[in-house]
Design a protein around this motif. Structure first.
Motif, PDB file in Angstrom:
ATOM      1  N   ARG A 108       0.084  -0.801  -0.327  1.00  0.00           N
ATOM      2  CA  ARG A 108      -0.170  -0.343   0.296  1.00  0.00           C
ATOM      3  C   ARG A 108       0.991   1.330   0.171  1.00  0.00           C
ATOM      4  O   ARG A 108       0.338   2.592   0.149  1.00  0.00           O
ATOM      5  CB  ARG A 108      -0.857  -0.165   1.150  1.00  0.00           C
ATOM      6  CG  ARG A 108      -2.132  -1.799   1.545  1.00  0.00           C
ATOM      7  CD  ARG A 108      -2.842  -1.313   0.247  1.00  0.00           C
ATOM      8  NE  ARG A 108      -3.850  -0.156   0.513  1.00  0.00           N
ATOM      9  CZ  ARG A 108      -4.501   0.248  -0.517  1.00  0.00           C
ATOM     10  NH1 ARG A 108      -4.617  -0.031  -1.321  1.00  0.00           N
ATOM     11  NH2 ARG A 108      -5.509   1.301  -0.456  1.00  0.00           N
ATOM     12  N   ASP A 109       2.048   1.217  -0.414  1.00  0.00           N
ATOM     13  CA  ASP A 109       3.264   2.101  -0.301  1.00  0.00           C
ATOM     14  C   ASP A 109       2.454   3.297  -1.471  1.00  0.00           C
ATOM     15  O   ASP A 109       1.763   3.248  -2.255  1.00  0.00           O
ATOM     16  CB  ASP A 109       4.005   1.625  -0.411  1.00  0.00           C
ATOM     17  CG  ASP A 109       4.527   1.286  -1.834  1.00  0.00           C
ATOM     18  OD1 ASP A 109       5.166   2.132  -2.725  1.00  0.00           O
ATOM     19  OD2 ASP A 109       4.322   0.572  -1.858  1.00  0.00           O
ATOM     20  N   THR A 110       2.969   4.843  -1.422  1.00  0.00           N
ATOM     21  CA  THR A 110       2.408   5.061  -2.329  1.00  0.00           C
ATOM     22  C   THR A 110       3.068   5.287  -3.699  1.00  0.00           C
ATOM     23  O   THR A 110       2.556   5.896  -4.559  1.00  0.00           O
ATOM     24  CB  THR A 110       3.315   7.112  -1.740  1.00  0.00           C
ATOM     25  OG1 THR A 110       3.099   6.972  -0.400  1.00  0.00           O
ATOM     26  CG2 THR A 110       2.524   7.978  -3.045  1.00  0.00           C
ATOM     27  N   GLU A 111       4.145   4.852  -3.842  1.00  0.00           N
ATOM     28  CA  GLU A 111       4.566   4.733  -5.463  1.00  0.00           C
ATOM     29  C   GLU A 111       3.777   3.093  -5.801  1.00  0.00           C
ATOM     30  O   GLU A 111       3.417   3.681  -7.302  1.00  0.00           O
ATOM     31  CB  GLU A 111       6.365   3.460  -5.440  1.00  0.00           C
ATOM     32  CG  GLU A 111       7.020   3.423  -6.710  1.00  0.00           C
ATOM     33  CD  GLU A 111       7.699   3.023  -7.009  1.00  0.00           C
ATOM     34  OE1 GLU A 111       8.566   2.607  -7.255  1.00  0.00           O
ATOM     35  OE2 GLU A 111       8.592   3.385  -5.312  1.00  0.00           O
ATOM     36  N   SER A 112       3.763   2.040  -5.096  1.00  0.00           N
ATOM     37  CA  SER A 112       3.313   1.146  -5.243  1.00  0.00           C
ATOM     38  C   SER A 112       1.939   1.750  -6.162  1.00  0.00           C
ATOM     39  O   SER A 112       0.744   1.430  -6.718  1.00  0.00           O
ATOM     40  CB  SER A 112       2.932   0.090  -4.676  1.00  0.00           C
ATOM     41  OG  SER A 112       4.200  -0.494  -4.938  1.00  0.00           O
TER      42      SER A 112
END
Length: 400
Positions: A108-112
């Protein structure tokens, strides 16, 4: 691609703040949201080599590209999206995107999330003939601060990709610095941006992407989103306390308090609803300019609502300190969003001296907070000439 004729596109969209109604909106009351003039900027240009698509997100240090021939094979899986009224990825489509982007299932990270949203919109909007593009997106909005950064991103991408693929006409006025799309076109942009928001948030309310699309201010109640016609632009300080919080936990805490003390807290929800209604009334009567009396009412509403939110347990010592700093200079502040830290808005009257604002900003910075002097009621998604973009946006978009 004929509408593009090899031209660059520059697009921007605003963030959002909740003026009044946070938490109460979960319980069926009115909330007012407004366009925040901290904007996200996008540059799209056709790629000369015709074989790749590239996305560059300098704020988070992400730069990725894909061969169009590899992506073309996936297009049939996304064609239903074009004709479906309920825009948003199916679980099968999400699995395809995660495999393509090398994103693990629980990530759920911003980049993904940003990459998945881009791929979803690119494959779904562009369809049969995938264009070779370079896209750079840069933002003045901090991520994860409740200011609608993901919605501004999704709106910019949707507007640019719809234009690049010929589904929106490129506005004719070559000599105008900034132009807007028609209401029908904005509705289409908003619909696709909501799909992008679903990739990122799962089950968004639709408020953030609506504000980023239309700008100004809107009213939200029980799932109904209504733009407020012609609102005055208000100057504010926006302050990020940088204190992280869990929206989910804060919302649950309010619900628990309501269940425990319904006779005490239900009237406060009704009061917050009345605050939203009164704020909307003042903004609409003051569309041609707010009087001193109008500003006094807006300031009192801010103070009352901040006290209510503290009673509900969503305040925080960092927000108390912020309110004390601004109050010592005669300014009025309230949290915006979930609370428990996060961000706050401070209303700036037109007659306030610049030296006072500078002092307040300095004192808030000394508290470790991040502070912006900006405005709310900002215009929604817009198409720009390169010469009309702010210098920091041009530098970031071209230097990335």
């Amino acid at each position: 691609m004929s509408t593009m004729a090899g031209r660059e596109l520059f697009v921007s969209a605003p963030g959002k703040v909740i003026l009044h109604g946070e938490h109460a909106v979960v319980h069926g009351k009115v909330a007012l949201a407004a366009g925040l003039n901290l904007r996200t900027f996008l540059r799209l240009k056709p790629n000369k080599n015709n074989s790749t698509v590239l996305i560059n997100l300098p704020n988070i240090g992400t730069k990725l590209n894909w061969n169009i021939s590899d992506l073309q094979a996936l297009v049939p899986s996304f064609q239903d999206s074009l004709h479906s009224e309920a825009v948003g990825p199916s679980s099968e489509q999400l699995d395809i995107l995660k495999t393509l982007a090398g994103v693990s299932n629980g990530s759920r990270d911003t980049e993904s999330l940003a990459v998945l949203a881009f791929l979803y919109l690119y494959l779904s909007i562009c369809g049969q003939e995938l264009p070779s593009l370079e896209i750079v997106v840069w933002s003045r909005l901090p991520t994860g601060a409740g200011l609608g950064s993901s919605a501004a991103y999704s709106v910019c991408l949707s507007a640019a990709l719809l234009t690049a693929s010929g589904k929106l006409a490129y506005p004719e006025q070559e000599n105008i610095d900034t132009t807007r799309w028609t209401q029908t076109e904005l509705t289409l942009i908003n619909r696709w941006a909501f799909g992008g928001e679903k990739v990122i948030h799962g089950n968004p309310s639709g408020v953030d992407n609506a504000v980023a699309t239309w700008g100004g201010a809107l009213r939200y109640q029980a799932g109904q989103i209504t733009p407020i016609e012609r609102v005055p632009v208000l100057q504010i300080l926006l302050t990020n306390t940088r204190v992280p919080r869990s929206t989910k936990a804060l919302v649950a805490g309010v619900k628990d308090k309501l269940l425990k003390y319904p006779n005490i807290l239900e009237p406060l929800l009704a009061s917050i609803n009345a605050i939203s209604e009164e704020c909307q009334r003042v903004l609409q009567v003051g569309v041609d300019g707010l009087s001193k009396d109008h500003y006094s009412v807006l300031e009192e509403l801010i103070d009352i609502n901040q006290h209510h939110l503290n009673v509900f347990g969503v305040g925080h010592p960092s927000l108390d300190r912020l309110c004390q700093v601004t109050a010592s200079h005669g300014l009025h502040s309230k949290l915006t969003g979930a609370g428990g830290g996060g961000c706050a808005v401070t209303l700036l009257r037109p007659d306030i001296e610049a030296a006072v604002v500078d002092t307040v900003k300095h004192q808030l910075s000394e508290c470790g907070y991040q502070c912006w002097e900006t405005s709310i009621g900002a215009p929604g998604v817009s198409l720009h000439s390169s010469s009309s973009l702010p210098e920091d946006a041009i530098t970031s978009l071209n230097g990335a």
